[in-house]
Scaffold this active site. Structure first.
Site, short mmCIF file in Angstrom:
data_model
loop_
_atom_site.label_atom_id
_atom_site.label_comp_id
_atom_site.label_asym_id
_atom_site.label_seq_id
_atom_site.Cartn_x
_atom_site.Cartn_y
_atom_site.Cartn_z
N MET A 151 0.84 -1.20 0.00
CA MET A 151 0.00 0.00 0.00
C MET A 151 0.88 1.25 0.00
O MET A 151 0.39 2.35 0.29
CB MET A 151 -0.93 0.00 1.20
CG MET A 151 -1.89 -1.20 1.19
SD MET A 151 -3.39 -0.92 2.14
CE MET A 151 -2.72 -0.64 3.77
N GLU A 210 11.76 -0.23 5.25
CA GLU A 210 12.71 -1.35 5.13
C GLU A 210 12.01 -2.71 5.08
O GLU A 210 12.55 -3.66 4.50
CB GLU A 210 13.70 -1.35 6.30
CG GLU A 210 14.69 -0.19 6.28
CD GLU A 210 15.70 -0.29 5.14
OE1 GLU A 210 16.01 -1.42 4.71
OE2 GLU A 210 16.16 0.77 4.67
N HIS A 256 9.17 -3.40 3.50
CA HIS A 256 8.83 -3.59 2.08
C HIS A 256 10.10 -3.87 1.26
O HIS A 256 10.09 -4.71 0.36
CB HIS A 256 8.17 -2.32 1.51
CG HIS A 256 6.88 -1.93 2.18
ND1 HIS A 256 6.76 -0.79 2.95
CD2 HIS A 256 5.66 -2.51 2.20
CE1 HIS A 256 5.52 -0.69 3.40
NE2 HIS A 256 4.83 -1.72 2.97
N GLY A 310 4.91 -10.25 3.99
CA GLY A 310 5.62 -10.17 5.25
C GLY A 310 4.95 -11.00 6.33
O GLY A 310 3.72 -11.03 6.43
N VAL A 361 10.74 -7.14 9.72
CA VAL A 361 11.86 -6.23 9.93
C VAL A 361 11.50 -5.29 11.08
O VAL A 361 10.39 -4.74 11.12
CB VAL A 361 12.17 -5.42 8.65
CG1 VAL A 361 13.28 -4.42 8.89
CG2 VAL A 361 12.52 -6.37 7.51
P1 AMP Z 1 1.44 -2.91 3.50
O1 AMP Z 1 2.01 -1.88 2.59
O2 AMP Z 1 1.40 -2.51 4.92
O3 AMP Z 1 0.12 -3.47 2.98
O4 AMP Z 1 2.45 -4.13 3.46
C1 AMP Z 1 2.86 -4.70 2.25
C2 AMP Z 1 3.64 -5.95 2.53
O5 AMP Z 1 4.78 -5.62 3.32
C3 AMP Z 1 2.83 -6.99 3.32
O6 AMP Z 1 3.12 -8.29 2.82
C4 AMP Z 1 3.37 -6.80 4.72
O7 AMP Z 1 3.26 -7.96 5.52
C5 AMP Z 1 4.81 -6.46 4.45
N1 AMP Z 1 5.39 -5.77 5.61
C6 AMP Z 1 4.90 -4.70 6.27
N2 AMP Z 1 5.67 -4.37 7.33
C7 AMP Z 1 6.69 -5.28 7.34
C8 AMP Z 1 7.82 -5.50 8.19
N3 AMP Z 1 8.07 -4.72 9.25
N4 AMP Z 1 8.65 -6.52 7.91
C9 AMP Z 1 8.41 -7.34 6.84
N5 AMP Z 1 7.37 -7.17 5.99
C10 AMP Z 1 6.51 -6.17 6.24
#
Ligand code: AMP
Length: 293
Positions: free
Chosen positions: A30, A35, A37, A147, A176
């Site tokens: 999104m 880090e 992502h 993630g 992360v």
């Molecule tokens: P989002 O943009 O929040 O929808 O997340 C996009 C992707 O990044 C999803 O698969 C999340 O699980 C992953 N993600 C978000 N935060 C982290 C993190 N701290 N460590 C690893 N992956 C993450």
């Protein structure tokens, strides 16, 4: 780096890459990239010759009183981060492009979506599975990267892929964290300095639960109660849940006898934060990928 705002352009770019025999890896996001992502992009880069990042704040996964409007959208910064990470294509559609007509179709994973985050966010996972199914159909990836931070989302999406036979390898990457343990999240940007400090209660509570399991405790209720005491000490505005569940079903366990997912959602100020850790019956951290070997 290519960018596409329309489905047709994105399909064309992926089709060309496929025609060149390149393996396509997708990282759905999104935006407001951090880090966490970037670690997914690096994992995709290591396995695929054509890395696609989607940036889409998906309206149908937000509830009416949630942060859809205020969700951060630093698109120029995000594009620079993708370029730096060696991404080949960014797909950044508008909501109107993704939902061109009144939508009468949904993808729903039952059973795994009613508990944990599904309880406070009805319809959330239906929005997630529906948009990810659309992204899979548009971008036709060989592998997709998610993630472990959003553990329920990852496990629900894996179930969708198995049940509906998407020919896509699901890869789960470790959470992360900041040096002090706070899991990176785009929503951390909402936290004041005091809230940022109090937000440490999530990772601290989870780590305390993990230690109890490592010391041989098995009663889930006692472990969850100890985690609750640690989290409550930070005076959160609300604890949505602290749960110890079976990672295959997401149903609660009474005793820790195999792998368990310890998961929590807490409101700090007006920000809802989630965190989790996955451990074996000895309290050792394990990777989500290892659950499905
Ligand atoms: P989002 O943009 O929040 O929808 O997340 C996009 C992707 O990044 C999803 O698969 C999340 O699980 C992953 N993600 C978000 N935060 C982290 C993190 N701290 N460590 C690893 N992956 C993450």
């Amino acid at each position: 780096m290519l960018t596409a705002e329309t489905i047709a352009e994105a399909r064309r770019a992926v089709r060309t890459a496929r025609g060149q025999g390149r393996r396509v890896g997708l990282v759905p996001t999104m935006g407001a990239l951090h880090e966490g992502h970037l670690s997914l992009m690096a994992a995709a880069r290591a396995e695929c010759e054509f890395v696609v990042v989607s940036i889409f704040v998906n309206p149908i996964q937000f509830g009416p009183n949630e942060d859809y409007q205020r969700y951060p959208r630093p698109i120029e910064q995000d594009l620079a981060a993708c370029r730096e990470a060696g991404v080949d294509l960014v797909f950044a559609p508008s909501a109107g492009e993704m939902y061109r007509q009144e939508r009468l179709t949904s993808v729903v994973v039952r059973g795994m979506t009613e508990g944990l985050c599904g309880r406070q966010r009805p319809g959330h996972f239906e929005g997630v599975t529906t948009v990810v199914a659309k992204l899979f159909n548009i971008l036709d990836p060989d592998a997709a990267y998610f993630g472990e931070k959003d553990a329920q989302q990852a496990l629900v999406l894996r179930k969708m892929v198995v049940d509906l036979d998407f020919p896509i390898a699901m890869r789960f990457c470790p959470t992360v964290r900041e040096a002090d343990g706070l899991a990176l999240s785009s929503r951390n940007a909402y936290l004041s300095a005091d809230e940022r400090e109090r937000a440490l209660c999530l990772s601290r509570g989870l780590e305390a639960g993990r230690r109890m399991i490592a010391e041989g405790r098995t009663e889930a209720a006692a472990i969850a109660a100890a985690m609750r005491r640690i989290i409550e000490a930070a005076e959160p505005e609300k604890i949505d849940y602290i749960e110890i569940v079976d990672p295959h079903t997401l149903g609660p366990v009474a005793r820790v006898a195999g792998p368990v997912l310890m998961a929590t959602a807490v409101r700090i100020g007006s920000t809802r934060l989630i965190d989790n850790i996955l451990v074996d019956s000895q309290g050792n951290k394990i990777r989500m990928n290892d659950l499905f070997l």
